[in-house]
Scaffold this motif. Structure first.
Motif, PDB file in Angstrom:
ATOM      1  N   GLU A   5      -0.455  -6.604 -15.398  1.00 39.12           N
ATOM      2  CA  GLU A   5      -0.634  -6.352 -13.965  1.00 39.12           C
ATOM      3  C   GLU A   5      -0.879  -7.635 -13.177  1.00 39.12           C
ATOM      4  N   GLU A  28       1.051   3.282  -4.709  1.00 39.76           N
ATOM      5  CA  GLU A  28       0.109   2.192  -4.429  1.00 39.76           C
ATOM      6  C   GLU A  28      -0.101   1.282  -5.634  1.00 39.76           C
ATOM      7  N   PRO A  64      -1.014 -11.102  -4.121  1.00 33.12           N
ATOM      8  CA  PRO A  64      -0.485  -9.745  -4.241  1.00 33.12           C
ATOM      9  C   PRO A  64       1.044  -9.743  -4.228  1.00 33.12           C
ATOM     10  N   ASN A  95       0.812  -1.221   0.000  1.00 34.53           N
ATOM     11  CA  ASN A  95       0.000   0.000   0.000  1.00 34.53           C
ATOM     12  C   ASN A  95       0.843   1.268   0.000  1.00 34.53           C
ATOM     13  N   LYS A 118       0.146  -8.388  -9.215  1.00 38.97           N
ATOM     14  CA  LYS A 118      -0.103  -9.726  -8.673  1.00 38.97           C
ATOM     15  C   LYS A 118       0.811 -10.760  -9.317  1.00 38.97           C
ATOM     16  N   SER A 137      -0.520  -3.120  -6.288  1.00 36.57           N
ATOM     17  CA  SER A 137      -1.669  -3.755  -6.929  1.00 36.57           C
ATOM     18  C   SER A 137      -1.249  -4.868  -7.879  1.00 36.57           C
TER      19      SER A 137
END
Length: 391
Positions: A275, A334, A346, A207, A340, A338
């Protein structure tokens, strides 16, 4: 999780000797000629050069660089579609993949930041490569009050860092990496030679907080960017790993800002297509300089001798950790949290905890900016002393 391969000049320690191989003093490997065989896999030109291609991965030298943030992909189903390897072939694969021989077949060791299944976390990386248990490991916690001034740590000479080029962004189970312009160079800053950049990669937390490898007086920054350089005279990493200053890594801290850093927009945009999976994606019209500090802000830094911060943990790195930070917005920081892994987990906490300095000295440049905290401390003490005498 990633497959770890090694370099013949620094072989792993095997609980048992792989079939058909003797491990001799000085790290030299030789075949003891498996019975009934007329072919010695260790004498092939490709093996001798240290540039052996491994199915599902890159060359041995490239896999070693993956420890600093590069990883080859592996098709877990490929082996079942191929003929079963001979004893010699299995022996060679065992050596190249830094595995433990448990009778037959070999068990491939994997490393990760968060132990899961068979992968080894940071505290057990030395089981994968002995280097990771050495006494010149990185990262470290830099204690500013114990650093020593070194007036030889002057400014750097960067060439080709502003040149625009097209490149590839690679996302694996450990990091995000961008290949850099190989014609660029860096010298100065008391580096003993001229170096050329190979790639930069990133480390981050969760985060957008606490994700840097290095810490300053115990403070961990949200992210850290590493630019990996190799001495210009070396043609491969096998050569560089034999030199305690074969690699020069620049470490930049990334810190939260109220505004967006547009220099990172292109990188973040292309990463969105991968992503949720590992893979490569093209990135166009970038320069190395856009991702680091302006050259005039690279005069305040710390210097020490260390290692790559992930397996193979080669202790061949001259570290330069810059004091000034690179700003990213909260949203940008952040974003990296995100990302993965292929299994949907994560991709967070991609950093190694600080290692013992083991008597090593951390030096600081003579830039006034690095000394600012010392000056402020002196002023504070002087002011407090003066006020106490007025009471």
């Amino acid at each position: 999780m990633g497959r770890v391969t090694g370099v013949f000049d620094n072989p792993p320690s095997f609980p048992c000797t792989p079939p058909g191989v003797d491990i001799l003093e000085g790290g030299k490997l030789t075949s003891n000629n498996v019975a009934g065989s007329s072919h010695d896999p260790l004498q092939s030109p490709a093996v001798a050069s240290g540039a052996v291609s491994i199915p599902g991965g890159d060359t041995a030298g490239q896999d070693a660089l993956h420890s600093a943030g590069v990883e080859g992909s592996e098709d877990s189903g490929a082996r079942s579609k191929l003929p079963q390897p001979s004893q010699e072939e299995e022996t060679l694969m065992c050596l190249l993949q830094h595995c433990i021989c448990v009778s037959r077949p070999c068990e491939i060791l994997e490393w990760c930041y968060h132990p899961k299944g068979s992968c080894k976390g940071p505290e057990n990386w030395k089981e994968i490569n002995n280097n990771c248990g050495g006494d010149r490991q990185s990262p470290v916690n830099i204690v500013t009050k114990t650093t020593q001034l070194d007036k030889r740590l002057t400014s750097f000479n960067l060439t080709g860092y502003k040149t625009l080029f097209d490149s590839t962004v690679k996302k694996n189970s450990h990091t995000v990496e961008v290949t850099l312009n190989p014609t660029a160079t860096v010298s100065g800053g008391n580096l003993e030679d001229t170096y050329k950049p190979l790639q930069f990669h990133l480390h981050w937390g969760t985060n957008g907080v606490r994700g840097s490898d290095h810490t300053i007086d115990g403070e961990q920054y949200p992210m850290e960017l590493h630019v990996v350089h190799i001495k210009q005279k070396y043609s491969n990493l096998t050569e560089a790993f034999q030199d305690q200053s074969g690699l020069a890594v620049f470490g930049f801290f990334l810190e939260e800002s109220n505004s967006t850093n547009k220099n990172f927009d292109n990188l973040i945009n292309v990463l969105r297509s991968i992503e949720n999976k590992s893979g490569d994606v093209s990135i166009k019209n970038i320069s190395a300089s856009q991702f680091i500090l302006p050259e005039e802000n690279m005069t305040s830094y710390y210097r020490y001798n260390g290692s790559l911060t992930a397996p193979n943990c080669s202790e061949s790195v001259i570290w330069t950790v810059f004091e000034k930070t690179i700003p990213l917005s909260k949203k940008q920081l952040e974003f990296f949290s995100s990302l993965k892994l292929d299994d949907g987990t994560p991709m967070v906490g991609t950093f190694r905890p600080p290692q013992l300095r083991s008597g090593r000295t951390v030096y600081r440049s003579s830039s006034p900016a690095v000394l600012a905290s010392v000056v402020l401390l002196f002023i504070s003490i002087t002011t407090t002393f003066s006020l106490s005498h007025l009471c």
